[in-house]
Design an enzyme around this catalytic site. Sequence first.
Site, mmCIF file in Angstrom:
data_model
loop_
_atom_site.group_PDB
_atom_site.id
_atom_site.type_symbol
_atom_site.label_atom_id
_atom_site.label_comp_id
_atom_site.label_asym_id
_atom_site.label_seq_id
_atom_site.Cartn_x
_atom_site.Cartn_y
_atom_site.Cartn_z
ATOM 1 N N SER A 77 -10.196 -0.358 6.969
ATOM 2 C CA SER A 77 -9.614 -0.293 5.620
ATOM 3 C C SER A 77 -8.901 -1.529 5.112
ATOM 4 C CB SER A 77 -8.650 0.881 5.527
ATOM 5 O OG SER A 77 -9.380 2.068 5.379
ATOM 6 N N LYS A 112 0.863 -1.183 0.000
ATOM 7 C CA LYS A 112 0.000 0.000 0.000
ATOM 8 C C LYS A 112 0.901 1.236 0.000
ATOM 9 C CE LYS A 112 -3.883 2.071 2.576
ATOM 10 N NZ LYS A 112 -4.782 1.964 3.744
ATOM 11 N N SER A 158 -9.847 2.033 2.746
ATOM 12 C CA SER A 158 -8.967 2.789 1.904
ATOM 13 C C SER A 158 -7.917 1.968 1.151
ATOM 14 C CB SER A 158 -8.238 3.819 2.776
ATOM 15 O OG SER A 158 -7.389 3.164 3.704
HETATM 16 N N1 GLN Z 1 -13.344 4.365 6.041
HETATM 17 C C1 GLN Z 1 -12.750 4.812 7.261
HETATM 18 C C2 GLN Z 1 -12.339 6.265 7.133
HETATM 19 O O1 GLN Z 1 -12.527 6.820 6.097
HETATM 20 C C3 GLN Z 1 -11.593 3.932 7.625
HETATM 21 C C4 GLN Z 1 -10.363 4.243 6.918
HETATM 22 C C5 GLN Z 1 -9.219 3.389 7.333
HETATM 23 O O2 GLN Z 1 -9.390 2.359 7.971
HETATM 24 N N2 GLN Z 1 -8.032 3.840 6.978
HETATM 25 O O3 GLN Z 1 -11.819 6.837 8.064
#
Ligand code: GLN
Length: 484
Positions: free
Chosen positions: A176, A77, A152
């Site tokens: 995410s 990532k 994400s």
């Molecule tokens: N969807 C969540 C957010 O936008 C989690 C994101 C994540 O786990 N990095 O904060």
Amino acid sequence: MLHNLFIGELAERLTKRQISSVELTRHLLSRIERLNPGLNVFITLTPERALKDAAAADARLAAGETGPLLGIPLIHKDIFCTDGVKTSCGSRMLDNFIAPYDATVVARLKGAGTVMLGKANMDEFAMGSSNETSYYGPVKNPWDTTKVPGGSSGGSAAATAARLAPFATGTDTGGSIRQPAALTGVTGLKPTYGRVSRYGMITFASSLDQAGVFARSASDAAAVLQVMAGFDPRDSTSIDAPVPDYSKALGTPLKGLKIGLLREFFEGLEPRNAALIEDALTVYTGLGAETREVSLPHLPLSVPTYYVVAPAECSSNLSRFDGVRFGHRCKDPKDLMDLYKRSRGEGFGAEVKRRIMTGTYVLSAGYFDAYYLKAQKARRMITDDFRTAFDKVDLVIGPTTPTPAFGLGAKINDPVLMYLNDIYTIGANLAGLPGVSIPCGFVDGLPMGLQLVGPHFAEAKLLNAAHQYQQATDWHRHAPRGYE
Ligand code: GLN
């Protein structure tokens, strides 16, 4: 075909010298060349580096060395710093940033002989649930390219599902890893907070961020976690506790395992989603596990709690991007204030700005007590609820997401609707608990995930429970059409 083999199978062929790492790498690179344009999985491709890593792994193999990940390709990532390679975090702010060092996760995996194919697309600064906030454009879901892959870590998930690499790294601050794993039909593991080092992982919300893995099976995820996990003196929140042998734990029978069904997870669940979870529970009871209902009364507070805590931490963490030291700098600033304002104004996208503004607001003198302090109290109550539940059961099971993958563009203009995607995943982050999502069937031809959450440091138990399910079912073997 090579790309369909699991890590264990690849490692065996590499060790027996039936294939070389260079051969495997070339195969995946040509697959990436053909399939990536339709998916937009990569922010940066590193084919030369990959072939160099592969040749180095082949030399180690030729010298008689063995190792579960030696010669195995992966994708990182783009939130993990990679020495000498662009590390953008999905943002224009870091579009010009070449990391000067490796994150601990990257260094450990490199030391184990893995081969880096490239850096995966992601939501900007890991803020999002659909990979649509990326400066580099959305990632498409290989199961249906009109749908999002989740976020994400959308690039890592889609790449693993499309068999562009046997595994990929990810991070999970509010879901995410587990949410995109569910929406793309792969296995995604978020370890206990502190189990894997955050050093060199670009920070979103320091008390929630955790690195983990996407793979196509729990047993592959176990092999990867083995390398990633462990104490790191360079991360003050890293935990100095021994790392168990995760692969060895995979054979443990489930007889007598107490599985908790969270009442709050099942209330209002879409019937087809609920039916898949019921089927999975039948598999588990067939394997000797027992189920009982448990309740986490404060769990419904998790989304609002998270959307105070995470923005608060992000507003502080992202203040380092000021146009002075690194990252985007605006052209011809008039004075220092103009430099700050325009560099940040141009460098960050809309969702990141929304979070910084929310976070600054909830931390401001007049509102701190009403929002931030309240959220910290709610976080404690949610953590205590889990603790009480784990006095009665070994782990809890439920859905990973409320729905299968949704359409590109469907939720991007409604932040609250987007935030509700994380309704089942955020609790584990607030409480620092490990969780795994595994494929458990399909709704409308799209994969759905089963989520298992355990007490702190229960990764071995979770991976074993996921592995036993995967021994009894074949959902994790399904490949999206066109990517078999
Ligand atoms: N969807 C969540 C957010 O936008 C989690 C994101 C994540 O786990 N990095 O904060």
